[in-house]
Design a protein around this motif. Sequence first.
Motif, PDB file in Angstrom:
ATOM      1  N   VAL A 203      90.916  58.392  31.223  1.00  0.00           N
ATOM      2  CA  VAL A 203      90.199  58.831  30.019  1.00  0.00           C
ATOM      3  C   VAL A 203      89.120  59.857  30.331  1.00  0.00           C
TER       4      VAL A 203
ATOM      5  N   ARG B 249      97.527  51.469  33.543  1.00  0.00           N
ATOM      6  CA  ARG B 249      96.072  51.543  33.332  1.00  0.00           C
ATOM      7  C   ARG B 249      95.678  52.953  32.898  1.00  0.00           C
ATOM      8  N   ARG B 250      96.214  53.391  31.796  1.00  0.00           N
ATOM      9  CA  ARG B 250      95.906  54.731  31.287  1.00  0.00           C
ATOM     10  C   ARG B 250      94.422  54.908  30.980  1.00  0.00           C
ATOM     11  N   ASP B 251      93.710  53.799  30.812  1.00  0.00           N
ATOM     12  CA  ASP B 251      92.275  53.878  30.559  1.00  0.00           C
ATOM     13  C   ASP B 251      91.538  54.509  31.735  1.00  0.00           C
TER      14      ASP B 251
ATOM     15  N   GLN C  68      84.944  51.057  33.171  1.00  0.00           N
ATOM     16  CA  GLN C  68      85.449  51.404  31.854  1.00  0.00           C
ATOM     17  C   GLN C  68      86.312  50.297  31.258  1.00  0.00           C
ATOM     18  N   ALA C  69      86.679  49.290  32.025  1.00  0.00           N
ATOM     19  CA  ALA C  69      87.578  48.254  31.519  1.00  0.00           C
ATOM     20  C   ALA C  69      87.054  47.594  30.242  1.00  0.00           C
TER      21      ALA C  69
ATOM     22  N   LEU D 284      92.505  46.906  28.407  1.00  0.00           N
ATOM     23  CA  LEU D 284      93.905  47.142  28.722  1.00  0.00           C
ATOM     24  C   LEU D 284      94.757  46.826  27.504  1.00  0.00           C
TER      25      LEU D 284
ATOM     26  N   GLU E 208      84.999  48.848  28.011  1.00  0.00           N
ATOM     27  CA  GLU E 208      84.965  49.844  26.956  1.00  0.00           C
ATOM     28  C   GLU E 208      86.357  50.221  26.488  1.00  0.00           C
ATOM     29  N   HIS E 209      87.309  50.205  27.399  1.00  0.00           N
ATOM     30  CA  HIS E 209      88.689  50.572  27.104  1.00  0.00           C
ATOM     31  C   HIS E 209      89.583  49.423  27.556  1.00  0.00           C
TER      32      HIS E 209
END
Length: 188
Positions: A33, A28-30, A160-161, A166, A163-164
């Motif tokens: 961010v 989950r690098r998001d 943020q999921a 996976l 918007e970004h």
Amino acid sequence: MDLSTFYAVVSATCFTLVGLWWSALDRRRDLLVTDETRRLVGGVYLTFLLPGVMGLFAQVDPGEPWLWRSTFGFVALVGAWSTLRLIRAERETALGVRGPFRRHRWLVVVLYGVIVVLGVAPEVAGAVGLSGLQAAALALVCIVVLAHGLAWEFLTTTPQAPEHPLPSPTPDRPRPGLPDGGSPGVAD
């Protein structure tokens, strides 16, 4: 179970959970961010790491109470301070949906406060028939349980999921042999 074995298990478990948290973040690098989410991710990390550190110090020399008392007190102060900073930062940025564990993160501060008190005056645990190390053990168990809840909430309700999204484990391209690139057996 004797306390030395208990703290050995707690320490090993907490360091394992730190590694699992790193693995979850790798997927989950998001979550890394923005500064705000990195700070919250770090808070979950500390909520696993600090009890592990306390567990290690509890095993060094249980016959010398000054060692566990001073290290538990210092580490608990670090935990309380960092958790208070996270609570303040989260309120200032109003980061999305907050589930029950994030809304009640203040309990982590209370539990660290209990550990500080036990480090300063372990005899207060005698009021409930426990030694200082036993009472601190119960507080650490509660902190680790709260950390589990925080990790779960953070990974499942992050604002943020959308918007970004996976990253997909496979690239988004049509699969050979399927006219629309979809999955076999899935009805429209």
